[in-house]
Design a protein around this motif. Sequence first.
Motif, PDB file in Angstrom:
ATOM      1  N   SER A  62       0.841  -1.199   0.000  1.00  0.00           N
ATOM      2  CA  SER A  62       0.000   0.000   0.000  1.00  0.00           C
ATOM      3  C   SER A  62       0.876   1.248   0.000  1.00  0.00           C
ATOM      4  CB  SER A  62      -0.926   0.020   1.220  1.00  0.00           C
ATOM      5  OG  SER A  62      -0.197   0.330   2.398  1.00  0.00           O
ATOM      6  N   LEU A  63       0.287   2.348  -0.411  1.00  0.00           N
ATOM      7  CA  LEU A  63       1.024   3.608  -0.349  1.00  0.00           C
ATOM      8  C   LEU A  63       1.357   3.963   1.097  1.00  0.00           C
ATOM      9  CD1 LEU A  63      -0.576   5.931  -3.061  1.00  0.00           C
ATOM     10  CD2 LEU A  63       1.292   4.290  -3.254  1.00  0.00           C
ATOM     11  N   LEU A  64       0.524   3.524   2.034  1.00  0.00           N
ATOM     12  CA  LEU A  64       0.828   3.777   3.443  1.00  0.00           C
ATOM     13  C   LEU A  64       2.071   2.993   3.872  1.00  0.00           C
ATOM     14  CD1 LEU A  64       0.003   5.322   5.961  1.00  0.00           C
ATOM     15  CD2 LEU A  64      -1.466   3.387   6.579  1.00  0.00           C
ATOM     16  N   ASP A  65       2.216   1.766   3.380  1.00  0.00           N
ATOM     17  CA  ASP A  65       3.433   0.988   3.654  1.00  0.00           C
ATOM     18  C   ASP A  65       4.671   1.755   3.187  1.00  0.00           C
ATOM     19  OD1 ASP A  65       1.909  -1.229   4.573  1.00  0.00           O
ATOM     20  OD2 ASP A  65       1.874  -2.123   2.560  1.00  0.00           O
ATOM     21  N   ILE A  66       4.565   2.329   2.005  1.00  0.00           N
ATOM     22  CA  ILE A  66       5.683   3.069   1.422  1.00  0.00           C
ATOM     23  C   ILE A  66       5.950   4.343   2.233  1.00  0.00           C
ATOM     24  CG2 ILE A  66       6.573   4.213  -0.653  1.00  0.00           C
ATOM     25  CD1 ILE A  66       4.625   2.309  -2.252  1.00  0.00           C
ATOM     26  N   TYR A  67       4.888   5.034   2.596  1.00  0.00           N
ATOM     27  CA  TYR A  67       5.037   6.253   3.409  1.00  0.00           C
ATOM     28  C   TYR A  67       5.788   5.946   4.697  1.00  0.00           C
ATOM     29  CZ  TYR A  67       4.048  10.424   6.116  1.00  0.00           C
ATOM     30  OH  TYR A  67       4.194  11.547   6.877  1.00  0.00           O
ATOM     31  N   ALA A 119      -7.691  10.491   7.959  1.00  0.00           N
ATOM     32  CA  ALA A 119      -8.385  10.318   6.677  1.00  0.00           C
ATOM     33  C   ALA A 119      -7.375  10.054   5.557  1.00  0.00           C
ATOM     34  CB  ALA A 119      -9.228  11.551   6.361  1.00  0.00           C
ATOM     35  N   ALA A 120      -6.289  10.824   5.529  1.00  0.00           N
ATOM     36  CA  ALA A 120      -5.274  10.644   4.487  1.00  0.00           C
ATOM     37  C   ALA A 120      -4.635   9.263   4.583  1.00  0.00           C
ATOM     38  CB  ALA A 120      -4.201  11.734   4.596  1.00  0.00           C
ATOM     39  N   PHE A 121      -4.247   8.853   5.788  1.00  0.00           N
ATOM     40  CA  PHE A 121      -3.617   7.546   5.957  1.00  0.00           C
ATOM     41  C   PHE A 121      -4.590   6.415   5.637  1.00  0.00           C
ATOM     42  CE2 PHE A 121       0.095   8.692   9.043  1.00  0.00           C
ATOM     43  CZ  PHE A 121       0.635   9.496   8.062  1.00  0.00           C
ATOM     44  N   GLY A 122      -5.865   6.613   5.963  1.00  0.00           N
ATOM     45  CA  GLY A 122      -6.865   5.613   5.591  1.00  0.00           C
ATOM     46  C   GLY A 122      -6.939   5.436   4.084  1.00  0.00           C
ATOM     47  N   ARG A 123      -6.907   6.541   3.363  1.00  0.00           N
ATOM     48  CA  ARG A 123      -6.947   6.482   1.894  1.00  0.00           C
ATOM     49  C   ARG A 123      -5.667   5.860   1.336  1.00  0.00           C
ATOM     50  NH1 ARG A 123      -8.497   5.043  -2.402  1.00  0.00           N
ATOM     51  NH2 ARG A 123      -8.649   6.420  -4.200  1.00  0.00           N
ATOM     52  N   LEU A 124      -4.512   6.249   1.882  1.00  0.00           N
ATOM     53  CA  LEU A 124      -3.244   5.679   1.418  1.00  0.00           C
ATOM     54  C   LEU A 124      -3.188   4.169   1.653  1.00  0.00           C
ATOM     55  CD1 LEU A 124      -0.673   8.381   2.602  1.00  0.00           C
ATOM     56  CD2 LEU A 124      -1.413   7.899   0.252  1.00  0.00           C
ATOM     57  N   SER A 125      -3.851   3.697   2.689  1.00  0.00           N
ATOM     58  CA  SER A 125      -3.842   2.261   2.971  1.00  0.00           C
ATOM     59  C   SER A 125      -4.661   1.472   1.949  1.00  0.00           C
ATOM     60  CB  SER A 125      -4.356   1.980   4.387  1.00  0.00           C
ATOM     61  OG  SER A 125      -5.757   2.183   4.467  1.00  0.00           O
ATOM     62  N   ARG A 126      -5.545   2.158   1.230  1.00  0.00           N
ATOM     63  CA  ARG A 126      -6.397   1.472   0.245  1.00  0.00           C
ATOM     64  C   ARG A 126      -5.883   1.577  -1.186  1.00  0.00           C
ATOM     65  NH1 ARG A 126      -9.919   4.136   3.598  1.00  0.00           N
ATOM     66  NH2 ARG A 126     -10.458   5.691   2.027  1.00  0.00           N
ATOM     67  N   THR A 142      -2.874   0.762  -3.737  1.00  0.00           N
ATOM     68  CA  THR A 142      -1.715  -0.126  -3.796  1.00  0.00           C
ATOM     69  C   THR A 142      -0.717   0.337  -4.860  1.00  0.00           C
ATOM     70  OG1 THR A 142      -2.635  -1.618  -5.464  1.00  0.00           O
ATOM     71  CG2 THR A 142      -3.154  -2.094  -3.132  1.00  0.00           C
ATOM     72  N   LEU A 143       0.477  -0.191  -4.745  1.00  0.00           N
ATOM     73  CA  LEU A 143       1.486   0.053  -5.771  1.00  0.00           C
ATOM     74  C   LEU A 143       0.976  -0.444  -7.122  1.00  0.00           C
ATOM     75  CD1 LEU A 143       4.322   0.977  -6.597  1.00  0.00           C
ATOM     76  CD2 LEU A 143       5.154  -1.290  -5.924  1.00  0.00           C
ATOM     77  N   GLU A 144       0.245  -1.528  -7.124  1.00  0.00           N
ATOM     78  CA  GLU A 144      -0.337  -2.050  -8.372  1.00  0.00           C
ATOM     79  C   GLU A 144      -1.249  -1.009  -9.016  1.00  0.00           C
ATOM     80  OE1 GLU A 144      -1.980  -6.268  -9.664  1.00  0.00           O
ATOM     81  OE2 GLU A 144      -3.334  -5.284  -8.234  1.00  0.00           O
ATOM     82  N   ASP A 145      -2.056  -0.301  -8.216  1.00  0.00           N
ATOM     83  CA  ASP A 145      -2.923   0.755  -8.754  1.00  0.00           C
ATOM     84  C   ASP A 145      -2.092   1.829  -9.446  1.00  0.00           C
ATOM     85  OD1 ASP A 145      -5.232  -0.467  -7.613  1.00  0.00           O
ATOM     86  OD2 ASP A 145      -4.929   0.628  -5.729  1.00  0.00           O
TER      87      ASP A 145
END
Length: 146
Positions: free
Chosen positions: A73-78, A118-125, A127-130
Amino acid sequence: MKVSTRFSDAIHILAYLNIYQDTKLSSENIAASVMTSPVVVRRIMGALQKAGLIQTTHGSPNPHLAKQPSAISLLDIYYAVEGNRQLFSVDPTTNPECIVGGNIQKVLDQTYQEVQNAAFGRLSRITLEDIINDILVAHTKEENQQ
């Protein structure tokens, strides 16, 4: 204040590793795409490796994703490159004798926390694939317009 680009550069590097996985993936080649120095790329890749998002072999230009892009997820990357850094910070030195200065910190702390959640919730959804799919669609669209 300069805003950090580590997060977007890390996403860029991970997408590059996936899209160009069948080529030479030296830090110099990756840096040419990011338009930064190989040292910066290696530093970011070190953080990504420490977080378990990529695997590298010292001295070998063959880094690769440690997980499927759909599992990153983008959150993982963050978190990998920014740690627990807050998105916003409140000035801690305001005048406590002033109505605004005496209350702004607690009010903004609460507001900023809501926005960050809210931002972190969105980043968690997302993915790098997206992101990779969006890059490939944009590239195809550009090619078809030429």
